[in-house]
Scaffold this active site. Sequence first.
Site, short mmCIF file in Angstrom:
data_model
loop_
_atom_site.label_atom_id
_atom_site.label_comp_id
_atom_site.label_asym_id
_atom_site.label_seq_id
_atom_site.Cartn_x
_atom_site.Cartn_y
_atom_site.Cartn_z
N ASP A 90 -6.14 10.30 9.38
CA ASP A 90 -4.89 9.65 9.78
C ASP A 90 -4.42 10.17 11.12
O ASP A 90 -4.78 11.26 11.54
CB ASP A 90 -3.80 9.93 8.74
CG ASP A 90 -3.89 8.97 7.57
OD1 ASP A 90 -3.45 7.83 7.73
OD2 ASP A 90 -4.40 9.37 6.50
N GLU B 164 0.86 -1.18 0.00
CA GLU B 164 0.00 0.00 0.00
C GLU B 164 0.90 1.22 0.00
O GLU B 164 1.74 1.39 0.88
CB GLU B 164 -0.92 0.01 1.23
CG GLU B 164 -2.07 -0.97 1.11
CD GLU B 164 -3.08 -0.84 2.24
OE1 GLU B 164 -2.88 0.01 3.13
OE2 GLU B 164 -4.06 -1.61 2.24
#
Lengths: 408, 271
Positions: B62, B51
Amino acid sequence: MALKEQELRTLDYEPDTGGHFGDYGGRYVSETLMAALNELDQNYRKLKNDPGFKCEFDADLAYFVGRPSPLYHAERWSKTVGGAQIYFKREDLNHTGAHKVNNTIGQALLAKYSGKPRVIAETGAGQHGVASATVAARLGLECVVYMGADDVERQSPNVYRMKLLGAEVVPVESGSRTLKDALNEAMRDWVTNVDNTFYIIGTVAGPSPYPQLVRDFNAVVGREVKWQSREIFGKYPDALVACVGGGSNAIGLFYPFLRDTEVAIYGVEAAGRGLSTNEHAAPLCSGRPGVLHGAKTYLMDNSDGQIAHTHSVSAGLDYPGVGPEHAYLKDIGRAKYVGATDEEALAAFHEISQVEGIIPALETAHALAYTKKLAASMQPDQTIVCNMSGRGDKDIFTVARMEGISLT
Amino acid sequence: MSSSRIQQRMEALKISGRKALIPYIVAGDPMSTVTVPAMHAIVEAGADIIELGMPFSDPFADGPVNQRGAERAINGGMTLAGVLKVVSEFRKDDNDTPIVLMGYLNPLLAMGEIIFCEAAARAGVDGLLIVDMPPEEEGSLVQSAKTHGLDLIYLAAPTTTDERLRAIGRATSGYLYYVSLKGITGSSKLDISDVSQRVAHMRQHVSVPICVGFGIRTAQDAAAVSSTADGSIVGTVLVSQVEALADQPEKIPNALKAILEPMRQAIDTNG
């Protein structure tokens, strides 16, 4: 796509069930936030028509905030400008000194009715933090305010106010140490503590249902102007003017008038050092549609889609996005969005202080700067209502500093 | 339609009874020249899928560690076009390892969703995970991704209802990314018994492989997750390592390998 007047008169101006205003708004968030937003949405739909909730909200607006706020004829200034009659909607006279409290009372009551004993908020200059801490104290809720570490240093009086009101202020050290980092941190807190925590967002930006519920709580402003203008000058105003950062004071004034198309609507963004420079905060005037902080809306970004740094003399307008309903009103042609520069705002700040005896917030000064231009182009039998969204006591240090005066 | 590189890889793992190890790093963190060697090192350490983060200025889902990674990459000059260049470069020496680009929607809108999907497929990208695009907000990106054979990977959270889970399961191809914590990336606690229960529950509603991320820091974590899920996604601990070595970027590839090798071993031993 601009709509025809007949269409503008009959639209219902409500978002669809997904929170979309036309192409804008929606819920562009990570799955981690989805359950919390759905729960909020359901609670809000249930409570907004609950008689007990409405009654308590109205009572707080009357007895705690001091509503209705006056619609004031700025007679001397109107004469000086020499055009339309200018009226100020005096949101600066609310408890805590701005329109912000209308929304925080609504959301804190939602928290209470939803059984959440803890509220959190993000704040930039500290105004929304103070308004949140105020209502949390009033309702006996625990309150945590996230604030960029740089802002904590720059805005120490507001930090102290929040602490006096019993709130915990958490300085956020990540990123640019300003508003957007505070917002990120508040989101993280919410996702982790959603079982007992309500997130009080300060403006009409963000994911659905926030743009709608913040608008609904602020719409008391426009509703009052409707009956006050009839009472005072026998008709609706010819034009409404308000400053637009995220856009909550503006949408509060505009929303009840949206179908009354004989009323022209102007939103004034922060043109900073000029719209032709990159140093402004005017996404509707010179940005483009994109996705930021959970909604599709106009925003300021670079060619790679990275969110741009913004500039405005006013902290409350210094934001790269804008509420999605404003994006929609712009596209359908119901409202017009213009800019006022730092310089124009500062000039209006001084002028209104001296001509009307009201020190306006620097955010509000942007709306005043445009009101002056607009009034001058209109006739004396016409009227403008400008939203005096906040008082300027908080800004005297900024203005003094810019003029080389030290206040210690 | 022929199956994608991700689907083939997940299928092969299933047949051999192994579980996937899926590392995450940010493209261009701290500079673009590090990323391709780091990706090869990650594959040598036993990664099944990579990823690759597309840096965004406002990654509000995040944690602080990944946010700083994105900031370093942007300051180092990484752009969305630059991310695709990294992938093409990697593909010169590795045509097998599937690559999933993970990021936020706005940079894709700025490039144009259709142009982006075409360019991504040409560069050798296999899948997309757009954090702030839930199935409800699917736009032209979804159609373009399908046209160009890109898998779309969606997130599921502990708070996701069964109804939403089924919708997400239908929208997802490749694998489902289960966020193992209520908190966001980089939060500290991983509750394995909770994760196993949720994974078992999700399998009643979705048919794609389920990989678990957010909170896996050690080889033990990875092994424990692999005993229940189809794969472990490891991100924050790697981005922290990159941060620690930002001044000595030449050491980054081996340092990432040193974190991942024991994870690979622990996963295979327990699996």
